[in-house]
Design a protein around this motif. Structure first.
Motif, short mmCIF file in Angstrom:
data_model
loop_
_atom_site.label_atom_id
_atom_site.label_comp_id
_atom_site.label_asym_id
_atom_site.label_seq_id
_atom_site.Cartn_x
_atom_site.Cartn_y
_atom_site.Cartn_z
N SER A 6 0.89 -1.04 0.05
CA SER A 6 0.01 -0.21 -0.07
C SER A 6 0.73 1.32 0.27
N THR A 170 0.71 2.38 6.07
CA THR A 170 -0.50 2.11 7.11
C THR A 170 -1.09 3.24 7.51
N GLY A 171 -2.37 2.98 8.05
CA GLY A 171 -3.17 4.20 8.47
C GLY A 171 -2.41 4.52 9.95
N ALA A 172 -1.68 3.59 10.77
CA ALA A 172 -1.17 3.86 11.80
C ALA A 172 0.06 4.92 11.52
N ARG A 231 -6.41 7.41 10.26
CA ARG A 231 -5.99 6.14 10.29
C ARG A 231 -7.09 5.25 9.81
N ASP A 235 -7.13 2.76 6.68
CA ASP A 235 -6.98 1.16 6.86
C ASP A 235 -8.26 0.48 6.25
N TYR A 236 -9.39 1.35 6.38
CA TYR A 236 -10.67 0.86 5.50
C TYR A 236 -10.47 0.77 4.29
N ILE A 238 -7.61 0.79 2.23
CA ILE A 238 -6.72 -0.23 1.87
C ILE A 238 -7.27 -1.50 1.89
N GLU A 239 -8.00 -1.92 2.60
CA GLU A 239 -8.81 -3.13 2.99
C GLU A 239 -9.67 -3.15 1.68
#
Ligand code: ADP
Ligand code: ZN
Ligand code: MG
Length: 508
Positions: A6, A170-172, A231, A235-236, A238-239
């Motif tokens: 990602s 990543t979202g983090a 975040r 993350d949502y 990317i999924e």
């Protein structure tokens, strides 16, 4: 290794804390009466001339330098054309070809998460900063029922856009960067970082692809008005994109919005073709050259940044990780800490001892009352208990002139009274009694009141029952302190009680 990779790039807009707008002298302030801070320049009347706010350039350049960007020696502005009711001029003055800062970087803790850490040995990840450019903000649309209202107070205020390369995964990580950037600009004093009021806004660009295949087709997410939503939204997304590609689908290039009620991103608009903003140089503003005076004013604005300060405060004062994190959260709070320790040292305390005591007060009692009163750590300067006064309280305890219990009372008094702690102690008669005659009198009073405890302590001492002797003596010490109205210095009382008990035991 994961099959997909990602890519996330962030565009953060920060409102610079300039007193006036970027190109006119209107007041720049949040929350004023709508449409009260407007003039022909920011309303785009024909024939008016914008003038560059030098303070906006300076603040923008300070941020660019803090993010390790190279300052462009010569920059200029372009007009970016688009039509929207919140844009009275129908173009935005922005920087396109010559951003004020380029090619910077920042390090974030690898993997993001948790409070960004300055601890030695923590792995970091370098995020490249593509550019920082200055532009003007648009007005604010308020949609109420079937009417739309527009407030132009914000139109023309100075905005710095900070663009990263697509280096987050990543979202983090993205959340961590936003938090770190927010803290950095607050430290620099150029932005209040308030995401709810829109002083710091983040648009996130994200794509996925098979690992090793490079960037995918990007989706931009808007409406991320907290770092947590950054975040969650990423993350949502990317999924969602991975699931789409897994099913053999293609990610459509579009702009999506984070819906915080449904915890999902939703299509806002699909980009059929790239926008044509028809950029051209702003003819009414001369190019800006960063001369020596400007450069030195920028360098002067570069305060020690949060991570550097955490590292130094941790090692110089020997604080724990948790203490460092709290003490250095805001620059004003860290300044308060260092001022308090310096004053305690001046009052004769050992530096590390003073630091430990001050940190305990600040992370405990001080934080507690500030939370209670709705103050943030940055507001610490508004307290009547200044760093120097906290130091005085700490020093009074250290020298045995007041007890820990009195210290808390003193702190409460110092919160509301504009007075030096030593004066408050003197005025209230809070100083501990150290006069041997008065200590002895208090001890005799306790012995007279508790004769069996005293004889029991003497007998236990004579008989070698140390535990019992200690318990009864401690009881007498408590009684003696009580007899003194809580003012007898506990160490001296203890010594006096022990001397009396030992003498009585010897006489048995
Ligand atoms: P645009 O022209 O759409 O504004 P930019 O090239 O200016 O795109 O990039 C905007 C942001 O999007 C930057 O933060 C950049 O890192 C990021 N970005 C660009 N391409 C991608 C991609 N394919 N995937 C994820 N992020 C991207
Ligand atoms: Zn104006
Ligand atoms: Mg762009």
């Amino acid at each position: 290794m994961m099959k997909y990779q990602s890519f996330i790039g962030l565009e953060v807009h920060i409102h610079l804390l300039t007193k006036s707008k970027a190109f006119c002298s209107c007041r720049a302030a949040f929350g004023d009466e709508p449409n009260s801070n407007v003039c022909p320049v920011c309303m785009g009347y024909p024939g008016v001339l914008p003038a560059l706010n030098g303070e906006a350039m300076r603040m923008g350049a300070v941020v660019a330098r803090a993010l390790n960007c190279t300052l462009s020696p010569k920059t200029w502005f372009e007009r970016k054309q688009y039509f929207y009711p919140d844009m009275p001029k129908n173009y935005q003055i922005s920087q396109f070809a010559s951003p004020l800062g380029v090619d910077g970087w920042v390090d974030i803790p690898a993997g993001g998460g948790g409070p960004a850490s300055s601890a030695a040995g923590t792995a970091t990840k370098r995020i490249r900063i593509k550019e920082c450019h200055l532009e003007e903000d648009a007005g604010k649309m308020i949609h109420a029922g079937n009417v739309s209202l527009v407030d132009y107070n914000r139109a023309g205020t100075s905005l710095l856009e900070i663009v990263t390369e697509p280096d987050f995964e990543t979202g983090a990580e993205a959340e961590c960067y936003v938090q770190q950037l927010r803290r950095t600009v607050r430290y620099l004093g150029v932005c209040d970082g308030n995401m709810e009021e829109g002083s710091l806004r983040c648009d996130a660009n994200v794509s996925v692809n098979l690992r090793g295949q490079g960037l995918g087709s990007k989706v931009e997410i808007k409406n991320l008005n907290s770092s947590r939503f950054v975040r969650l939204g990423l993350d949502y997304e990317i999924e969602r994109q991975v699931a789409l590609v897994e099913k053999g689908g293609m990610v459509r290039q579009e702009t999506r919005l984070w819906n915080e009620n449904r915890d999902q991103t939703e299509t806002m608009r699909v980009k059929e073709s790239s926008n044509d903003y028809r950029f051209f140089p702003e003819p009414d503003l001369p190019p800006f050259s960063a001369d020596a005076g400007f450069i030195s004013s920028v360098e002067a604005g570069l305060v020690e940044l949060p991570f550097d300060r955490e590292r130094r405060v941790g090692s110089e004062f020997g604080l724990s990780r948790e203490q460092v994190t709290i003490v250095c959260e805001e620059r004003a709070f860290a300044d308060y800490f260092e001022a308090a320790v310096a004053e305690a040292e001046r009052l004769g305390m050992d530096k590390k001892v003073a630091a430990e005591r001050v940190a305990i007060w600040m992370t405990g009692e001080l934080k507690r009352v500030m939370n209670r009163d709705g103050l943030g750590a940055a507001d610490v300067g508004a307290l009547k208990v200044t760093g120097a006064r906290l130091a005085a309280i700490v020093a009074l305890v250290a020298s045995g002139r007041i007890s820990g219990k009195i210290a808390r009372q003193l702190f409460d008094a110092a919160l509301v009274e504009e007075a030096e702690p030593a004066d408050i102690v003197a005025a209230r008669g809070w100083e501990l009694v150290v006069d041997p005659a008065r200590i002895a009198a208090a001890v005799e009073e306790a012995i007279a009141a508790e004769p069996s405890a005293f004889s029991g302590a003497a007998a236990a001492t004579a008989g070698g029952d140390v535990g019992k002797a200690r318990t009864l003596s401690a009881f007498l010490v408590g009684k003696a302190i009580g007899a003194s109205g809580g003012k007898a210095e506990p160490g001296l009382v203890k010594a006096a009680v022990e001397a009396r008990v030992t003498a009585a035991a010897t006489a048995l």
